[in-house]
Design an enzyme around this catalytic site. Structure first.
Site, PDB file in Angstrom:
ATOM      1  N   ALA A  62       0.865  -1.187   0.000  1.00 30.11           N
ATOM      2  CA  ALA A  62       0.000   0.000   0.000  1.00 30.11           C
ATOM      3  C   ALA A  62       0.901   1.235   0.000  1.00 30.11           C
ATOM      4  CB  ALA A  62      -0.863  -0.022   1.250  1.00 30.11           C
ATOM      5  N   GLY A 101       0.197  -5.150   0.629  1.00 31.27           N
ATOM      6  CA  GLY A 101      -0.940  -5.112  -0.289  1.00 31.27           C
ATOM      7  C   GLY A 101      -0.596  -5.629  -1.680  1.00 31.27           C
ATOM      8  N   GLU A 104      -0.831  -9.284  -1.375  1.00 31.37           N
ATOM      9  CA  GLU A 104      -2.252  -9.621  -1.185  1.00 31.37           C
ATOM     10  C   GLU A 104      -3.001  -9.575  -2.513  1.00 31.37           C
ATOM     11  OE1 GLU A 104      -2.569  -6.652   2.092  1.00 31.37           O
ATOM     12  OE2 GLU A 104      -3.730  -8.251   3.050  1.00 31.37           O
ATOM     13  N   GLU A 124       3.525  -6.119   7.124  1.00 27.41           N
ATOM     14  CA  GLU A 124       2.712  -5.069   7.748  1.00 27.41           C
ATOM     15  C   GLU A 124       2.988  -4.842   9.226  1.00 27.41           C
ATOM     16  OE1 GLU A 124       1.607  -7.106   5.449  1.00 27.41           O
ATOM     17  OE2 GLU A 124       0.130  -6.140   4.148  1.00 27.41           O
TER      18      GLU A 124
HETATM   19  C1  3H9 Z   1       0.492  -2.542   3.311  1.00 28.76           C
HETATM   20  O1  3H9 Z   1       0.697  -2.922   2.203  1.00 28.76           O
HETATM   21  C2  3H9 Z   1      -0.825  -2.649   3.999  1.00 28.76           C
HETATM   22  C3  3H9 Z   1      -1.836  -3.466   3.244  1.00 28.76           C
HETATM   23  O2  3H9 Z   1      -1.996  -4.725   3.852  1.00 28.76           O
HETATM   24  C4  3H9 Z   1      -3.134  -2.701   3.318  1.00 28.76           C
HETATM   25  C5  3H9 Z   1      -4.169  -3.217   2.411  1.00 28.76           C
HETATM   26  C6  3H9 Z   1      -3.890  -2.950   0.958  1.00 28.76           C
HETATM   27  N1  3H9 Z   1       4.598   3.463   0.236  1.00 28.76           N
HETATM   28  O3  3H9 Z   1      13.155   1.613   0.329  1.00 28.76           O
HETATM   29  P1  3H9 Z   1      13.596   2.377  -0.865  1.00 28.76           P
HETATM   30  C7  3H9 Z   1       9.315   4.797  -1.292  1.00 28.76           C
HETATM   31  S1  3H9 Z   1       1.677  -1.763   4.196  1.00 28.76           S
HETATM   32  C8  3H9 Z   1       5.079   4.657  -0.098  1.00 28.76           C
HETATM   33  O4  3H9 Z   1      14.628   3.406  -0.674  1.00 28.76           O
HETATM   34  P2  3H9 Z   1      14.753   0.004  -2.000  1.00 28.76           P
HETATM   35  C9  3H9 Z   1      10.393   5.153  -0.306  1.00 28.76           C
HETATM   36  O5  3H9 Z   1       9.929   6.043   0.658  1.00 28.76           O
HETATM   37  C10 3H9 Z   1       3.095  -1.732   3.125  1.00 28.76           C
HETATM   38  N2  3H9 Z   1       6.354   4.865  -0.470  1.00 28.76           N
HETATM   39  O6  3H9 Z   1      14.025   1.409  -2.069  1.00 28.76           O
HETATM   40  C11 3H9 Z   1      11.422   5.749  -1.220  1.00 28.76           C
HETATM   41  O7  3H9 Z   1      11.003   7.075  -1.498  1.00 28.76           O
HETATM   42  P3  3H9 Z   1      12.083   8.232  -1.677  1.00 28.76           P
HETATM   43  C12 3H9 Z   1       3.805  -3.009   3.134  1.00 28.76           C
HETATM   44  C13 3H9 Z   1       7.173   3.816  -0.497  1.00 28.76           C
HETATM   45  O8  3H9 Z   1      14.998  -0.379  -3.395  1.00 28.76           O
HETATM   46  C14 3H9 Z   1      11.297   4.946  -2.505  1.00 28.76           C
HETATM   47  O9  3H9 Z   1      10.005   4.360  -2.450  1.00 28.76           O
HETATM   48  N3  3H9 Z   1       5.019  -2.875   2.342  1.00 28.76           N
HETATM   49  C15 3H9 Z   1       6.743   2.532  -0.138  1.00 28.76           C
HETATM   50  O10 3H9 Z   1      15.881   0.055  -1.046  1.00 28.76           O
HETATM   51  C16 3H9 Z   1      12.319   3.848  -2.637  1.00 28.76           C
HETATM   52  O11 3H9 Z   1      12.289   3.040  -1.475  1.00 28.76           O
HETATM   53  C17 3H9 Z   1       6.206  -2.598   2.891  1.00 28.76           C
HETATM   54  O12 3H9 Z   1       6.321  -2.445   4.086  1.00 28.76           O
HETATM   55  C18 3H9 Z   1       5.386   2.374   0.230  1.00 28.76           C
HETATM   56  N4  3H9 Z   1       4.891   1.169   0.571  1.00 28.76           N
HETATM   57  O13 3H9 Z   1      13.701  -0.978  -1.346  1.00 28.76           O
HETATM   58  C19 3H9 Z   1       7.369  -2.506   1.952  1.00 28.76           C
HETATM   59  N5  3H9 Z   1       7.781   1.677  -0.253  1.00 28.76           N
HETATM   60  O14 3H9 Z   1      12.912   7.840  -2.840  1.00 28.76           O
HETATM   61  C20 3H9 Z   1       8.011  -1.164   2.067  1.00 28.76           C
HETATM   62  C21 3H9 Z   1       8.822   2.399  -0.670  1.00 28.76           C
HETATM   63  O15 3H9 Z   1      11.245   9.450  -1.859  1.00 28.76           O
HETATM   64  N6  3H9 Z   1       9.085  -0.923   1.102  1.00 28.76           N
HETATM   65  N7  3H9 Z   1       8.473   3.693  -0.823  1.00 28.76           N
HETATM   66  O16 3H9 Z   1      12.841   8.228  -0.390  1.00 28.76           O
HETATM   67  C22 3H9 Z   1      10.270  -1.564   1.149  1.00 28.76           C
HETATM   68  O17 3H9 Z   1      10.515  -2.437   1.933  1.00 28.76           O
HETATM   69  C23 3H9 Z   1      11.331  -1.113   0.189  1.00 28.76           C
HETATM   70  O18 3H9 Z   1      10.971   0.169  -0.270  1.00 28.76           O
HETATM   71  C24 3H9 Z   1      11.545  -2.016  -1.050  1.00 28.76           C
HETATM   72  C25 3H9 Z   1      12.542  -1.312  -2.018  1.00 28.76           C
HETATM   73  C26 3H9 Z   1      12.134  -3.353  -0.597  1.00 28.76           C
HETATM   74  C27 3H9 Z   1      10.272  -2.246  -1.781  1.00 28.76           C
END
Ligand code: 3H9
Length: 685
Positions: A62, A101, A104, A124
């Protein structure tokens, strides 16, 4: 440009999600997906759908930035409902990350195929929430309740090979993912395979109970873990639709909690910390070989960090005994990993084979990065830097693991001050997530960029600090410790202070920590500081008295507490109480009772004030950097967001009153930071 576009391959519609950088499922994505799914389903010329991400991932989850406000329709469950209602098979084609999400959504499809490097999972709970789009109900239907409990509660990100083995994926493909997904969709003909219709796999009730008990024990005190376990267990207890609605309601409730807000703040703080002023044009230097000088507890842990990231390490010690002990320490760390099932024998052998032990600094001639982890003493470190200077190749980065000392003075003894940087690891280095990167006056931008790139490569949370006694973390921790010790002189006892801070969420109180790390180190530091301080600066007294009696902590069997032979938990010691009482008497303080809340506010207000001073002095660049340091290096409870985030959520008057008490206790030398201005920047708008 739309966040979702559709391309046709004969009778298959390929829905491409395009929302850089990580395809977070923002409103635009959900809205685009819903419209595209509905329209493809209604098109008689189409027989199947494929969902695929543009760029580097499927969907990272999400869009967390939307979570501070009520979520706009359509929500992800509506998109999944449309996929399930569609009578054509829908295939998720996964590369990069399919998390939260995103995964999911994939679970809502009829098949999931992925590339070998894909990562899937439901992380999450790290954000203080539970999955909100059916993850807790559909995942158990593929992997069983016990495995689903483990996965959702640990927030583990699973690599494609394991995901395939567990049944989370239908196929892992080499080569062109899109072509393979289209083929797969065609082969499915018009067969649907909705996970909601599958029965839960048979499993032993005992396995489920054990998984739940383990998850709850590990997630003690974290609401999201208990809720996640309960939600997964609902898959066996309630009809699908009912359990789904309950999951969603829990997700929404937790999303609005203070804990979730704190964890989201930390998520973005981590990413923000990588943006360091003055580095916009700097490119990291390449690092292929690392050298570590000193094979003690710290040096060996540091070596493991790099070995784990696939970098060869040359380990240098003074004599054969110390060198052997260092290598043995590294082996022991891996051996524990082996026993815990974290790595295989083969992997262990591979990593150990990447160590080159040496007794000569000359062995570091080809290293791109050298980190010293020798005794914490300026003369020792300067001597080492002097010796290393002529031996290292040009352009090599020379780092010190010092936790207090002035890096400018270390760099000054070399001809390469621009190549010097601080890499302050926390013990045990291979476990603790924090890396304080210290920027000396002369540190070149590309050297700092190299340190940041390395921090990312070895999986640390890196925070840049400038030179100053104790940098960010130790300086704040020291202000906190002083305040806790002042409270002893005013009426509290060590066990009361520890209990109050454990109740706040710290894993251990400051006095238990002090016993573990040793009082003698703090004693020596204080003597050094006291010699340089002005008369107005007040120092607490009890620690000195304990040290004079040889009560250096756990290792001495006595410190703030008394320890039975080999025990790690101390007992309250009447002798300590007597010393505390005596110090109060000498200082003519009438002892009074402290409430746990008062202890918490005083101790934390001291942290907050010191943080404001660090920001004023520009030792820390931004407030959220300070919070990251305290959470990742000093046991500050993550669910409270860090001292500054915590204070920004408390009433102004309460913080002001706590600061007044801190000031009164600290004596005439106390300096007050611009706390209100700092907190204003963090307060919800
Ligand atoms: C969820 O899904 C709840 C659902 O169950 C609800 C129902 C649908 N949102 O980490 P990076 C941005 S909860 C917004 O440096 P990497 C991040 O801020 C979510 N922004 O890259 C950054 O922005 P900026 C569950 C996001 O290659 C840029 O993307 N998911 C999100 O080192 C690059 O990110 C997670 O918890 C987001 N969800 O790693 C996964 N994710 O460049 C969260 C990233 O402006 N994400 N951004 O600073 C991650 O673990 C890592 O970002 C990922 C990439 C592994 C994907």
């Amino acid at each position: 440009m739309s966040a979702v576009r559709v391309e046709r391959e004969d009778s298959v519609a390929v829905l491409i999600i395009d929302n850089p950088p990580v395809n977070a499922a923002s409103w635009e994505v959900r809205n685009g997906l819903l419209a595209a799914v509905q329209s493809a389903c209604a098109d008689p010329a189409l027989r199947a759908l494929v969902l695929i991400g543009a760029g580097r991932s499927f969907i990272a989850g999400a869009d967390i930035r939307e979570f501070d406000k009520p979520l706009r329709d359509p929500q992800m469950p509506a998109v999944i409902a449309a996929i399930e209602a569609c009578d054509k098979p829908v295939v998720a084609a996964i590369h990069g990350a399919a998390l939260g999400g995103g995964f999911e959504l994939a679970l809502g499809c009829d098949a999931r195929i992925a590339t070998a490097e894909a990562l899937v999972g439901l992380p999450e709970t790290t954000l203080g929430i539970i999955p909100g789009a059916g993850g807790t109900q559909r995942l158990p239907r593929l992997v069983g309740t016990a495995v689903a409990i483990e996965m959702v509660s640990s927030a583990r990100r699973v690599k494609a090979a394991e995901a395939l083995r567990l049944g989370m994926l239908d196929a892992v493909v080499e080569g062109d993912l899109r072509a393979a997904a289209v083929r797969h969709a065609r082969e499915m003909a018009s067969r649907k395979r909705r996970l909601r219709d599958l029965p839960l796999p048979e499993e032993r009730a005992e396995a489920v109970e054990t998984a739940a008990a383990n998850a709850l024990a590990r997630g003690k005190g974290r609401a999201a873990i208990a809720e996640a376990v309960a939600a997964v267990r609902d898959s066996a207890r309630l009809p699908f639709s009912e359990a789904l609605a309950k999951e969603r309601a829990t997700f929404q409730r937790l999303r609005e909690s203070e804990e979730a807000a704190a964890l989201r703040y930390l998520f973005f703080a981590e990413r923000e910390a990588a943006r360091v002023s003055g580095l916009e044009a700097a490119k990291p230097r390449p690092v292929h070989q690392v050298g570590v000088v000193g094979g003690g507890l710290m040096g060996s842990g540091i070596a493991v960090c790099f070995l784990d990231a696939g970098l060869p390490v040359t380990l240098v010690e003074r004599d054969q005994g110390a060198l052997d002990a260092g290598v043995e320490r590294i082996r022991a760390i891996y051996h524990r990993g082996l026993q815990a099932g974290r790595l295989s024998q083969e992997e262990m052998a591979k990593r150990v084979a990447c160590i080159t032990p040496s007794l000569s600094l000359a062995a570091l001639a080809s290293a791109d990065l050298v980190i010293e982890a020798v005794f914490e003493d300026m003369a020792v470190k300067q001597a080492l830097f002097r010796d290393l200077d002529p031996l290292l190749k040009q352009g090599a980065v020379l780092a010190s693991n010092t936790s207090y000392l002035n890096l400018d003075r270390m760099g000054a003894v070399t001809k390469r001050p621009a190549d010097i940087v601080g890499l302050h690891f926390f013990s045990p280095a291979q476990v603790m997530r924090l890396l304080e990167i210290v920027r000396a006056e002369a540190t070149a931008p590309d050297v700092l960029a190299t340190a940041l790139a390395m921090g990312k490569r070895i999986g640390k949370v890196s925070v840049v600090a400038r030179v100053g006694e104790g940098f960010i973390g130790n300086r704040i921790y020291s202000a906190y410790r002083f305040q806790c010790e002042f409270m002893l002189e005013e009426g509290a006892y060590p066990e009361e202070v520890d209990a109050a801070l454990v109740a706040f969420g710290f894993a251990m109180g400051p006095f238990a920590v002090s016993d573990m790390s040793g009082l003698d180190i703090a004693w020596a530091t204080r003597k050094r500081l006291a010699a340089a301080a002005d008369a107005a600066t007040r120092f607490p007294e009890v620690l000195n008295r304990l040290c004079e009696k040889g009560r250096f902590g756990q290792k001495a069997g006595a410190g703030w507490y008394r320890y039975a032979q080999g025990a790690r938990r101390g007992a309250v010691d009447p002798e300590v109480r007597a010393i505390v009482d005596a110090v109060s008497r000498e200082k003519k303080v009438t002892r009074r009772v402290f409430t746990p809340e008062e202890i918490q506010h005083r101790a934390l207000a001291a942290m907050v004030n010191e943080a404001a001073l660090l920001l004023r002095e520009k030792i820390a660049e931004r407030a959220s950097d300070v919070d990251l340091v305290m959470v990742n290096g000093y046991g500050f409870p993550a669910q409270r967001g860090g001292p500054l985030f915590w204070a920004s959520r408390r009433p102004r008057e309460e913080i002001a009153a706590a600061l007044d008490s801190v000031a009164a206790a600290s004596g005439a030398g106390f300096r007050r930071g611009d706390v209100d201005a700092v907190l204003d920047g963090l307060r919800p708008k």
